[in-house]
Design a protein around this motif. Structure first.
Motif, PDB file in Angstrom:
ATOM      1  N   MET A 227       0.843  -1.271   0.000  1.00  0.00           N
ATOM      2  CA  MET A 227       0.077  -0.164  -0.004  1.00  0.00           C
ATOM      3  C   MET A 227       0.725   1.331   0.016  1.00  0.00           C
ATOM      4  SD  MET A 227      -2.801   1.172   2.603  1.00  0.00           S
ATOM      5  CE  MET A 227      -1.463   1.376   4.028  1.00  0.00           C
ATOM      6  N   MET A 228       1.932   1.324   0.547  1.00  0.00           N
ATOM      7  CA  MET A 228       2.745   2.321   0.915  1.00  0.00           C
ATOM      8  C   MET A 228       3.498   2.572  -0.434  1.00  0.00           C
ATOM      9  SD  MET A 228       1.825   3.571   3.776  1.00  0.00           S
ATOM     10  CE  MET A 228       3.065   4.956   4.289  1.00  0.00           C
ATOM     11  N   MET A 229       4.094   1.545  -0.845  1.00  0.00           N
ATOM     12  CA  MET A 229       4.789   1.626  -2.159  1.00  0.00           C
ATOM     13  C   MET A 229       3.891   2.021  -3.450  1.00  0.00           C
ATOM     14  SD  MET A 229       6.559  -2.239  -2.200  1.00  0.00           S
ATOM     15  CE  MET A 229       7.075  -2.161  -3.700  1.00  0.00           C
ATOM     16  N   GLY A 230       2.818   1.804  -3.134  1.00  0.00           N
ATOM     17  CA  GLY A 230       1.929   2.285  -4.191  1.00  0.00           C
ATOM     18  C   GLY A 230       1.647   3.893  -4.030  1.00  0.00           C
ATOM     19  N   LEU A 231       1.643   4.224  -2.671  1.00  0.00           N
ATOM     20  CA  LEU A 231       1.409   5.556  -2.497  1.00  0.00           C
ATOM     21  C   LEU A 231       2.486   6.482  -3.021  1.00  0.00           C
ATOM     22  CD1 LEU A 231       0.109   8.029  -0.593  1.00  0.00           C
ATOM     23  CD2 LEU A 231       1.340   7.029   1.276  1.00  0.00           C
ATOM     24  N   ILE A 232       3.777   5.944  -2.734  1.00  0.00           N
ATOM     25  CA  ILE A 232       4.914   6.498  -3.177  1.00  0.00           C
ATOM     26  C   ILE A 232       5.173   6.658  -4.525  1.00  0.00           C
ATOM     27  CG2 ILE A 232       7.561   6.378  -3.272  1.00  0.00           C
ATOM     28  CD1 ILE A 232       7.193   5.089  -0.289  1.00  0.00           C
ATOM     29  N   LEU A 233       4.768   5.500  -5.278  1.00  0.00           N
ATOM     30  CA  LEU A 233       4.845   5.504  -6.783  1.00  0.00           C
ATOM     31  C   LEU A 233       4.044   6.371  -7.510  1.00  0.00           C
ATOM     32  CD1 LEU A 233       5.681   1.756  -7.408  1.00  0.00           C
ATOM     33  CD2 LEU A 233       7.214   3.494  -7.643  1.00  0.00           C
ATOM     34  N   GLY A 234       2.830   6.460  -6.793  1.00  0.00           N
ATOM     35  CA  GLY A 234       1.519   7.504  -7.390  1.00  0.00           C
ATOM     36  C   GLY A 234       2.231   8.778  -7.059  1.00  0.00           C
ATOM     37  N   GLY A 252      -1.270   9.598  -5.397  1.00  0.00           N
ATOM     38  CA  GLY A 252      -0.882   8.723  -4.469  1.00  0.00           C
ATOM     39  C   GLY A 252      -1.723   7.782  -3.837  1.00  0.00           C
ATOM     40  N   MET A 253      -2.914   8.374  -3.321  1.00  0.00           N
ATOM     41  CA  MET A 253      -3.811   7.451  -2.707  1.00  0.00           C
ATOM     42  C   MET A 253      -4.407   6.572  -3.413  1.00  0.00           C
ATOM     43  SD  MET A 253      -3.936   8.109   0.651  1.00  0.00           S
ATOM     44  CE  MET A 253      -5.147   7.292   1.104  1.00  0.00           C
ATOM     45  N   ALA A 254      -4.886   6.852  -4.726  1.00  0.00           N
ATOM     46  CA  ALA A 254      -5.416   5.912  -5.794  1.00  0.00           C
ATOM     47  C   ALA A 254      -4.464   4.778  -5.973  1.00  0.00           C
ATOM     48  CB  ALA A 254      -5.692   6.588  -6.940  1.00  0.00           C
ATOM     49  N   MET A 255      -3.277   4.995  -6.257  1.00  0.00           N
ATOM     50  CA  MET A 255      -2.131   4.009  -6.482  1.00  0.00           C
ATOM     51  C   MET A 255      -2.130   3.003  -4.952  1.00  0.00           C
ATOM     52  SD  MET A 255      -1.524   4.206  -9.426  1.00  0.00           S
ATOM     53  CE  MET A 255      -3.276   4.851  -9.764  1.00  0.00           C
ATOM     54  N   GLY A 256      -2.041   3.735  -3.902  1.00  0.00           N
ATOM     55  CA  GLY A 256      -2.001   2.914  -2.834  1.00  0.00           C
ATOM     56  C   GLY A 256      -3.291   1.975  -2.772  1.00  0.00           C
ATOM     57  N   GLY A 257      -4.421   2.247  -3.146  1.00  0.00           N
ATOM     58  CA  GLY A 257      -5.681   1.886  -3.039  1.00  0.00           C
ATOM     59  C   GLY A 257      -5.453   0.554  -3.936  1.00  0.00           C
ATOM     60  N   VAL A 258      -4.908   0.759  -4.888  1.00  0.00           N
ATOM     61  CA  VAL A 258      -4.672  -0.184  -6.005  1.00  0.00           C
ATOM     62  C   VAL A 258      -4.131  -1.439  -5.656  1.00  0.00           C
ATOM     63  CG1 VAL A 258      -3.688  -1.048  -8.287  1.00  0.00           C
ATOM     64  CG2 VAL A 258      -5.274   1.193  -8.031  1.00  0.00           C
ATOM     65  N   MET A 259      -3.046  -0.986  -4.943  1.00  0.00           N
ATOM     66  CA  MET A 259      -1.994  -2.002  -4.335  1.00  0.00           C
ATOM     67  C   MET A 259      -2.598  -2.972  -3.220  1.00  0.00           C
ATOM     68  SD  MET A 259       0.935  -1.915  -6.124  1.00  0.00           S
ATOM     69  CE  MET A 259       2.553  -1.894  -5.196  1.00  0.00           C
ATOM     70  N   SER A 310       4.167  -2.983  -8.839  1.00  0.00           N
ATOM     71  CA  SER A 310       5.470  -1.878  -8.663  1.00  0.00           C
ATOM     72  C   SER A 310       5.947  -1.856  -9.838  1.00  0.00           C
ATOM     73  CB  SER A 310       6.227  -2.572  -7.400  1.00  0.00           C
ATOM     74  OG  SER A 310       5.538  -2.408  -6.243  1.00  0.00           O
ATOM     75  N   THR A 311       6.210  -2.983 -10.461  1.00  0.00           N
ATOM     76  CA  THR A 311       7.121  -2.995 -11.929  1.00  0.00           C
ATOM     77  C   THR A 311       6.444  -2.160 -12.859  1.00  0.00           C
ATOM     78  OG1 THR A 311       8.116  -5.206 -11.412  1.00  0.00           O
ATOM     79  CG2 THR A 311       8.055  -4.366 -13.707  1.00  0.00           C
ATOM     80  N   ALA A 312       5.110  -2.450 -12.979  1.00  0.00           N
ATOM     81  CA  ALA A 312       4.448  -1.723 -13.954  1.00  0.00           C
ATOM     82  C   ALA A 312       4.251  -0.096 -13.655  1.00  0.00           C
ATOM     83  CB  ALA A 312       2.943  -2.152 -13.880  1.00  0.00           C
ATOM     84  N   LEU A 313       4.206   0.169 -12.364  1.00  0.00           N
ATOM     85  CA  LEU A 313       4.131   1.682 -12.133  1.00  0.00           C
ATOM     86  C   LEU A 313       5.405   2.470 -12.314  1.00  0.00           C
ATOM     87  CD1 LEU A 313       1.953   1.548  -8.944  1.00  0.00           C
ATOM     88  CD2 LEU A 313       1.198   2.450 -11.061  1.00  0.00           C
ATOM     89  N   ILE A 314       6.700   1.731 -12.063  1.00  0.00           N
ATOM     90  CA  ILE A 314       7.760   2.323 -12.465  1.00  0.00           C
ATOM     91  C   ILE A 314       7.979   2.309 -14.205  1.00  0.00           C
ATOM     92  CG2 ILE A 314      10.390   1.717 -12.624  1.00  0.00           C
ATOM     93  CD1 ILE A 314       9.884   0.448  -9.719  1.00  0.00           C
ATOM     94  N   LEU A 315       7.471   1.318 -14.767  1.00  0.00           N
ATOM     95  CA  LEU A 315       7.498   1.243 -16.249  1.00  0.00           C
ATOM     96  C   LEU A 315       6.771   2.325 -17.043  1.00  0.00           C
ATOM     97  CD1 LEU A 315       7.648  -2.689 -17.099  1.00  0.00           C
ATOM     98  CD2 LEU A 315       9.475  -0.910 -17.634  1.00  0.00           C
ATOM     99  N   VAL A 316       5.759   2.888 -16.382  1.00  0.00           N
ATOM    100  CA  VAL A 316       4.929   3.967 -16.942  1.00  0.00           C
ATOM    101  C   VAL A 316       5.582   5.199 -17.516  1.00  0.00           C
ATOM    102  CG1 VAL A 316       2.922   5.645 -16.732  1.00  0.00           C
ATOM    103  CG2 VAL A 316       2.532   3.105 -15.989  1.00  0.00           C
ATOM    104  N   PRO A 317       6.520   5.615 -16.506  1.00  0.00           N
ATOM    105  CA  PRO A 317       7.111   6.941 -17.090  1.00  0.00           C
ATOM    106  C   PRO A 317       8.361   6.656 -18.128  1.00  0.00           C
ATOM    107  CG  PRO A 317       7.560   6.774 -14.767  1.00  0.00           C
ATOM    108  CD  PRO A 317       6.454   5.722 -15.064  1.00  0.00           C
ATOM    109  N   ILE A 318       8.798   5.422 -17.878  1.00  0.00           N
ATOM    110  CA  ILE A 318       9.984   4.557 -18.604  1.00  0.00           C
ATOM    111  C   ILE A 318       9.345   4.785 -19.978  1.00  0.00           C
ATOM    112  CG2 ILE A 318      11.246   2.810 -19.044  1.00  0.00           C
ATOM    113  CD1 ILE A 318      11.806   2.503 -16.282  1.00  0.00           C
ATOM    114  N   THR A 319       8.157   3.978 -19.962  1.00  0.00           N
ATOM    115  CA  THR A 319       7.520   3.596 -21.454  1.00  0.00           C
ATOM    116  C   THR A 319       7.327   5.271 -22.114  1.00  0.00           C
ATOM    117  OG1 THR A 319       6.327   1.816 -20.790  1.00  0.00           O
ATOM    118  CG2 THR A 319       5.402   2.816 -22.782  1.00  0.00           C
ATOM    119  N   ILE A 320       6.716   6.331 -21.347  1.00  0.00           N
ATOM    120  CA  ILE A 320       6.696   7.451 -21.988  1.00  0.00           C
ATOM    121  C   ILE A 320       7.936   8.048 -22.627  1.00  0.00           C
ATOM    122  CG2 ILE A 320       5.745   9.880 -21.787  1.00  0.00           C
ATOM    123  CD1 ILE A 320       3.612   8.680 -19.939  1.00  0.00           C
TER     124      ILE A 320
END
Length: 422
Positions: A227-234, A252-259, A310-320
């Protein structure tokens, strides 16, 4: 009522209705009894409702963030990523797609009884990936039904074999006993992705880099929890998008919720699936000489794993970033950014949740996917036009990662081009 209209009606119900019906029928066939089979089916449907709600939360936050990043950095790419929904709509608008569902089911059953697969693919909604291959050849061949159907079935056979190959990893790493994941987009990233993961795991220096959710949680304590990793990445995504403080905290809260919520929705789905799987297994042990069979379901079951997200969220800005810096790429990633978790599910499983290795492999494969999607754009655009898909103002070409950047579908496309030239 034509066959196409019947198929369209069933498909329009969506997986949350289709799966309960299919599961109930399968449960009855394999001796579960109507009440138990119906309860299993409804529970699975409710699980998918929950999964779709959480994925909707992901999509609704990633989409605007990606658009904001594009605007902020002034990106100008002429092909728009329409995401998998546009691909599915284009596929089922093709005349040849209507025959794929019954044929694919028949082929799957033949392969089971001839011991050429252990996968019973009941994820009928995702048969649209097979239909996409058929629709691709239908356009290239100017309406050759036989060639189109062969292409769709060959795609199915390859996906079923990949599902068989990855079943041990799916059951061990994701804890999905008796389950395999024959989702077309997920399977297409597996062959090269798994081999690359193994190769990276042998490179001096890189092989010692390790970060999985458990290790991160041990080192960071509460801040290492999913949950906290999602918050930070968000929050990082919000900052890259140039959001104000309020929006940064919201994403951040939305991504924490997803995780946090996605794995719980998967657990609900599994509550309905386990009784059906046990019934199938017991039936086969009694009637089919202990034939081993795995139930094929949507790769959404794996997407809930913290290492995948976590992998996917990191890859979002990398993909762009890749879309901007890669010479020759003309596609702007957008609609399928939320599909990245599906693309990397087998990669993450094969690296045993090592986020660092998974991100390296994912970066390489997405770079290739962008080039394939760019190359596939003319056919993808034609497919959507034939299905009377409404293009946004100013958009002249579309493609996506899920279909255009899908290795299997791209190979079908290139083979089709060669055959047309002969």
């Amino acid at each position: 009522m034509t066959l196409l209209s019947v198929v369209q009606f069933i498909l329009n119900l969506g997986p949350t209705v289709m799966l309960p019906i299919v599961i109930t029928i399968i449960g009855i066939i394999f001796g579960q009894g109507f009440k138990k089979a119906f309860k299993s089916g409804v529970t699975i449907g409710v699980g998918f409702v929950g999964i779709n709600l959480v994925l909707g939360l992901l999509t609704n936050n990633l989409g605007p963030a990606a658009q904001a990043m594009v605007s902020r950095f002034g990106l100008h790419l002429t092909i728009i990523d329409g995401g998998w929904p546009s691909a599915a709509a284009g596929t089922w608008g093709s005349p040849v797609a209507s025959i794929i569902i019954p044929l694919a089911l028949a082929v799957n059953l033949v392969m089971i009884f001839t011991n050429t697969t252990k996968t019973m693919d009941i994820d009928i909604w995702n048969y649209w990936h097979f239909g996409a291959a058929a629709a691709t050849i239908y356009i290239l061949s100017n309406g050759n039904w036989i060639a189109s159907i062969i292409a769709g079935i060959l795609y199915e056979v390859v996906v079923l074999k990949v599902a068989d190959w990855t079943t041990p990893m799916v059951q061990e790493f994701y804890g999905l006993e008796g389950i395999c994941l024959p989702t077309g987009s997920t399977a297409s990233f597996a062959p090269i992705g798994i081999l690359l993961g193994k190769a990276i795991g042998k490179i001096p220096g890189i092989k010692d880099l390790h970060a999985d959710p458990e290790t991160i949680q041990k080192r960071l304590g509460v801040f290492g929890e999913p949950m906290m990793m999602g918050l930070i990445l968000g929050i990082i995504l919000g900052v890259l998008a140039g959001y104000d403080v309020g929006k940064v905290l919201q994403i951040g809260m939305a991504m924490g919720g997803v995780m946090l919520l996605l794995p719980r929705m998967v657990k609900i789905l599994m509550e309905g699936l386990i009784p059906v799987s046990e019934s199938v297994r017991e039936f086969l042990q009694k009637k089919a000489s202990n034939k081993e069979l795995n139930i094929g379901l949507d790769a959404a079951l794996a997407v809930g794993h913290p290492a995948v997200m976590s992998t996917a969220l990191i890859l979002v800005p990398i993909t762009i970033a890749l879309a901007v810096i890669l010479p020759g790429n003309r596609m702007l990633p957008f609609g399928d950014l939320a599909t990245i978790p599906f693309c990397v599910a087998f990669i993450v499983g094969s690296t045993k949740g090592n986020i660092i290795h998974s991100v390296i492999v994912g970066t390489i494969l997405i770079a290739g996917s962008l080039y394939m999607a760019t190359d596939f754009a003319p056919i993808f655009t034609t497919m959507l036009k034939q299905a009377h898909f409404s293009f946004a103002s100013g958009v002249t070409q579309m493609s996506n990662i899920d279909t255009g950047g899908n290795l299997f579908n791209w190979i079908v496309y290139k083979i089709g081009q060669l055959l047309v030239q002969l």
